[in-house]
Motif scaffolding. Sequence first.
Motif, PDB file in Angstrom:
ATOM      1  N   LEU A 168      57.018  35.671  34.775  1.00 30.89           N
ATOM      2  CA  LEU A 168      55.672  35.539  34.175  1.00 30.89           C
ATOM      3  C   LEU A 168      54.696  35.797  35.301  1.00 30.89           C
ATOM      4  CD1 LEU A 168      57.185  33.396  32.238  1.00 30.89           C
ATOM      5  CD2 LEU A 168      55.017  32.204  32.221  1.00 30.89           C
ATOM      6  N   ILE A 169      53.761  36.698  35.091  1.00 28.69           N
ATOM      7  CA  ILE A 169      52.778  36.932  36.160  1.00 28.69           C
ATOM      8  C   ILE A 169      51.399  37.139  35.559  1.00 28.69           C
ATOM      9  CG2 ILE A 169      53.225  39.419  36.367  1.00 28.69           C
ATOM     10  CD1 ILE A 169      52.943  38.847  39.499  1.00 28.69           C
ATOM     11  N   VAL A 170      50.409  36.512  36.191  1.00 28.29           N
ATOM     12  CA  VAL A 170      49.074  36.493  35.598  1.00 28.29           C
ATOM     13  C   VAL A 170      48.017  36.847  36.652  1.00 28.29           C
ATOM     14  CG1 VAL A 170      48.839  33.979  35.922  1.00 28.29           C
ATOM     15  CG2 VAL A 170      47.586  35.069  34.109  1.00 28.29           C
ATOM     16  N   PRO A 171      47.153  37.826  36.352  1.00 29.37           N
ATOM     17  CA  PRO A 171      46.036  38.123  37.253  1.00 29.37           C
ATOM     18  C   PRO A 171      44.922  37.097  37.052  1.00 29.37           C
ATOM     19  CG  PRO A 171      45.990  39.629  35.392  1.00 29.37           C
ATOM     20  CD  PRO A 171      47.165  38.725  35.187  1.00 29.37           C
ATOM     21  N   ASN A 172      43.873  37.166  37.842  1.00 34.61           N
ATOM     22  CA  ASN A 172      42.771  36.215  37.745  1.00 34.61           C
ATOM     23  C   ASN A 172      41.708  36.765  36.798  1.00 34.61           C
ATOM     24  OD1 ASN A 172      41.708  33.753  38.375  1.00 34.61           O
ATOM     25  ND2 ASN A 172      41.476  34.155  40.581  1.00 34.61           N
ATOM     26  N   PHE A 192      40.424  29.145  33.024  1.00 33.36           N
ATOM     27  CA  PHE A 192      40.864  28.008  33.837  1.00 33.36           C
ATOM     28  C   PHE A 192      42.269  27.523  33.459  1.00 33.36           C
ATOM     29  CE2 PHE A 192      36.159  27.741  33.843  1.00 33.36           C
ATOM     30  CZ  PHE A 192      35.981  27.991  35.193  1.00 33.36           C
ATOM     31  N   ASN A 193      42.968  28.309  32.677  1.00 33.83           N
ATOM     32  CA  ASN A 193      44.286  27.857  32.206  1.00 33.83           C
ATOM     33  C   ASN A 193      45.429  28.198  33.148  1.00 33.83           C
ATOM     34  OD1 ASN A 193      43.075  26.746  30.011  1.00 33.83           O
ATOM     35  ND2 ASN A 193      43.558  28.425  28.619  1.00 33.83           N
ATOM     36  N   SER A 194      45.134  28.877  34.259  1.00 35.87           N
ATOM     37  CA  SER A 194      46.182  29.155  35.253  1.00 35.87           C
ATOM     38  C   SER A 194      46.012  28.162  36.397  1.00 35.87           C
ATOM     39  CB  SER A 194      46.064  30.595  35.769  1.00 35.87           C
ATOM     40  OG  SER A 194      46.308  31.498  34.705  1.00 35.87           O
ATOM     41  N   TRP A 195      47.004  27.273  36.563  1.00 37.94           N
ATOM     42  CA  TRP A 195      46.827  26.172  37.518  1.00 37.94           C
ATOM     43  C   TRP A 195      48.152  25.707  38.102  1.00 37.94           C
ATOM     44  CZ3 TRP A 195      49.822  22.702  35.007  1.00 37.94           C
ATOM     45  CH2 TRP A 195      49.780  22.677  33.612  1.00 37.94           C
ATOM     46  N   GLN A 196      47.987  24.970  39.197  1.00 42.27           N
ATOM     47  CA  GLN A 196      49.107  24.245  39.794  1.00 42.27           C
ATOM     48  C   GLN A 196      48.905  22.771  39.461  1.00 42.27           C
ATOM     49  OE1 GLN A 196      48.373  25.423  43.863  1.00 42.27           O
ATOM     50  NE2 GLN A 196      49.745  27.195  43.697  1.00 42.27           N
ATOM     51  N   ASP A 197      49.954  22.118  39.071  1.00 41.52           N
ATOM     52  CA  ASP A 197      49.867  20.733  38.618  1.00 41.52           C
ATOM     53  C   ASP A 197      49.442  19.788  39.741  1.00 41.52           C
ATOM     54  OD1 ASP A 197      49.876  18.884  36.660  1.00 41.52           O
ATOM     55  OD2 ASP A 197      52.034  18.953  36.267  1.00 41.52           O
ATOM     56  N   SER A 198      48.931  18.608  39.347  1.00 39.89           N
ATOM     57  CA  SER A 198      48.482  17.614  40.332  1.00 39.89           C
ATOM     58  C   SER A 198      49.059  16.255  39.949  1.00 39.89           C
ATOM     59  CB  SER A 198      46.962  17.522  40.316  1.00 39.89           C
ATOM     60  OG  SER A 198      46.541  16.969  39.081  1.00 39.89           O
ATOM     61  N   LEU A 227      43.170  25.120  40.542  1.00 41.39           N
ATOM     62  CA  LEU A 227      42.944  26.218  39.595  1.00 41.39           C
ATOM     63  C   LEU A 227      42.978  27.570  40.301  1.00 41.39           C
ATOM     64  CD1 LEU A 227      39.978  24.750  37.495  1.00 41.39           C
ATOM     65  CD2 LEU A 227      42.448  24.370  37.253  1.00 41.39           C
ATOM     66  N   MET A 228      43.733  28.493  39.738  1.00 36.16           N
ATOM     67  CA  MET A 228      43.777  29.829  40.344  1.00 36.16           C
ATOM     68  C   MET A 228      42.395  30.478  40.339  1.00 36.16           C
ATOM     69  SD  MET A 228      46.203  33.128  39.802  1.00 36.16           S
ATOM     70  CE  MET A 228      45.635  33.698  38.211  1.00 36.16           C
ATOM     71  N   ALA A 229      41.584  30.113  39.342  1.00 37.17           N
ATOM     72  CA  ALA A 229      40.232  30.684  39.240  1.00 37.17           C
ATOM     73  C   ALA A 229      39.477  30.563  40.561  1.00 37.17           C
ATOM     74  CB  ALA A 229      39.472  29.965  38.122  1.00 37.17           C
ATOM     75  N   TYR A 230      39.737  29.480  41.300  1.00 39.49           N
ATOM     76  CA  TYR A 230      39.010  29.252  42.552  1.00 39.49           C
ATOM     77  C   TYR A 230      39.787  29.666  43.799  1.00 39.49           C
ATOM     78  CZ  TYR A 230      36.023  26.594  39.427  1.00 39.49           C
ATOM     79  OH  TYR A 230      35.209  26.233  38.399  1.00 39.49           O
ATOM     80  N   ASN A 295      43.826  37.226  43.734  1.00 40.51           N
ATOM     81  CA  ASN A 295      42.877  38.280  44.133  1.00 40.51           C
ATOM     82  C   ASN A 295      42.928  39.530  43.258  1.00 40.51           C
ATOM     83  OD1 ASN A 295      41.944  36.722  46.274  1.00 40.51           O
ATOM     84  ND2 ASN A 295      43.606  37.441  47.602  1.00 40.51           N
ATOM     85  N   TYR A 296      43.776  39.490  42.248  1.00 39.65           N
ATOM     86  CA  TYR A 296      43.874  40.651  41.355  1.00 39.65           C
ATOM     87  C   TYR A 296      43.085  40.290  40.096  1.00 39.65           C
ATOM     88  CZ  TYR A 296      46.034  44.731  39.148  1.00 39.65           C
ATOM     89  OH  TYR A 296      46.254  45.961  38.545  1.00 39.65           O
TER      90      TYR A 296
END
Length: 303
Positions: A168-172, A192-198, A227-230, A295-296
């Motif tokens: 699974l691969i997702v750009p920003n 904002f749905n692409s994230w690393q859990d905390s 969040l990958m967004a940031y 960065n993509y």
Amino acid sequence: GDRPPVRRFNLNNVTITPDPIGNQEVVLILTPMARFYQEYWDNLMRLDYPHDLISLGFILPKNKEGNAATTSLQAQVAKTQKGPLKDRFRSVVIERQDFDPPILSQDEGERHKIENQKVRRASMSRARNSLLFTTLGAETSWVLWLDADIIETPPSLIQDLAAHDKPLIVPNCYQRYTDPETGKPAERPYDFNSWQDSPTAQEIAAKMDPDDIILEGYREMATYRALMAYMADREDERDVEVPLDGVGGTALLVKADVHRDGAMFPPFPFYNLIETEGFTKMAKRLGWSATGLPNYKVYHYNE
Ligand code: GDP
Ligand code: MN
């Protein structure tokens, strides 16, 4: 008359490799569509992955807006499939939903209210699942989920993402806008749905009713997820990868084997996650992983 002969497929011969063009791999682009944007279609046409290896699948709601979008979409499909050979796609399927979407306005403000998320995203999950289970073929190597309001991507999107060889691969997903202070073009994170859990999000989930969902990007629910967004920092390093625990579906490339294993979009809270984020969890439970490319960038329509 005669029935067609049995068609045999050896799934081992359907390759899923980092060189999908060289290996002639079929990509299924799936788009749930509430509204038709010409910019979406124009961007789709600019994808330089060989169109004869791209199958398209759309699902649209059966309401007034869905009818209008279907008409516009059909016109573009007809034009393209009669046009120059190199532009024509391998196949096109347009489906109408057989269930009613929740009575919610498609206005951005209404759509994004926190109390509307569970029904809205459950409905989106069902639309995605219907589309997926009716179009995924034995010849499909890759599934590219592409929302109908993604209006700008690099033309090499498919081969760029596939080159990473990830399940699974997702750009920003960003959005262009005009900065009201400077009047100059600018961009901001959109998805904002692409994230690393905390640990905080896990604690919230541990105390939650199993029927409730954790949402990202809402002040009411501070998750402290990364969040990958940031995470976008360098334009010139588009290949930087980050591991993810949740992904958004605005643009998302999936190895077809992940879906064939049974990973779908849970229309119910699954580990307190729904839709594309629940899908990520399900894929992970099946032993796959999720990757993001901070960065993509791809760009969402500005309503
Ligand atoms: P947002 O960008 O997170 O606000 O989500 P959208 O409302 O844009 O929805 C994601 C994708 O699903 C877009 O491609 C929409 O056009 C599409 N979509 C939204 N609602 C429905 C629906 O009820 N049925 C179908 N088939 N597609 C929908
Ligand atoms: Mn959208």
